[in-house]
Design a protein around this motif. Structure first.
Motif, short mmCIF file in Angstrom:
data_model
loop_
_atom_site.label_atom_id
_atom_site.label_comp_id
_atom_site.label_asym_id
_atom_site.label_seq_id
_atom_site.Cartn_x
_atom_site.Cartn_y
_atom_site.Cartn_z
N LYS A 64 0.77 -1.03 -0.01
CA LYS A 64 0.18 0.15 0.04
C LYS A 64 0.98 1.22 -0.09
O LYS A 64 0.82 1.93 1.01
N THR A 65 1.43 1.40 -0.95
CA THR A 65 2.32 2.58 -1.23
C THR A 65 2.17 3.29 -2.76
O THR A 65 1.69 2.21 -3.39
N PRO A 66 2.43 4.45 -2.81
CA PRO A 66 1.94 5.12 -4.13
C PRO A 66 2.80 4.52 -5.32
O PRO A 66 2.06 4.07 -6.38
N PHE B 203 -3.58 11.64 -7.35
CA PHE B 203 -2.26 11.54 -6.67
C PHE B 203 -1.57 12.86 -6.92
O PHE B 203 -0.98 13.43 -6.12
N TYR C 85 -5.91 1.36 -3.93
CA TYR C 85 -5.28 0.24 -3.34
C TYR C 85 -6.17 -1.17 -3.98
O TYR C 85 -5.47 -2.07 -4.27
N ASP D 261 -2.48 10.27 0.70
CA ASP D 261 -2.93 8.85 1.56
C ASP D 261 -4.35 8.40 0.94
O ASP D 261 -4.56 7.28 0.71
N VAL E 281 -4.28 6.89 -2.42
CA VAL E 281 -3.42 5.63 -2.62
C VAL E 281 -4.59 4.72 -1.71
O VAL E 281 -4.76 3.57 -2.21
N VAL F 204 1.17 0.93 -5.95
CA VAL F 204 -0.19 0.97 -6.63
C VAL F 204 0.01 1.39 -8.18
O VAL F 204 -0.55 0.90 -8.83
#
Length: 102
Positions: A5-7, A28, A48, A41, A44, A10
């Motif tokens: 679960k990070t930019p 984003f 996700y 956040d 993301v 994703v």
């Protein structure tokens, strides 16, 4: 977990679906341009599940095949499950029931 679960994770997972990738990138980057960590956040978090779908081996292939079959009218043998474990055919006839724990 199929993806982190990070930019970056994703973004990498969404490369399979350019339209989804463009949506994530737009949201984003707008948040990043405003230095809004909370909005980044949230972007993301929002994208996700789609990233996990793209990163799960075979999931998108199965989904795309199902859509292809429906569009082609090839619905014989397809079963659609509701939240209660009831299976229905294309004409909404009850055809099966899942057992608890399955």
């Amino acid at each position: 977990m199929p993806c982190e679960k990070t930019p970056g994770a994703v973004r990498n997972a969404l490369e399979r679906r350019p339209d989804w990738l463009m949506g994530f990138t737009r949201v984003f980057m707008c948040a990043a341009g405003e230095f809004d960590q909370k909005a980044m956040d949230e972007a993301v978090e929002r994208w996700y599940p789609a990233a996990c779908a793209c990163a799960t081996p075979g999931y998108m292939d199965e989904l795309e095949e199902t859509v292809r079959r429906i569009n082609a009218g090839e619905t014989d043998g397809m079963v659609f499950w509701d939240a209660d474990g009831n299976g229905y055919d294309w004409d909404n006839n009850l055809v099966a029931r899942r057992e608890a724990g399955r």
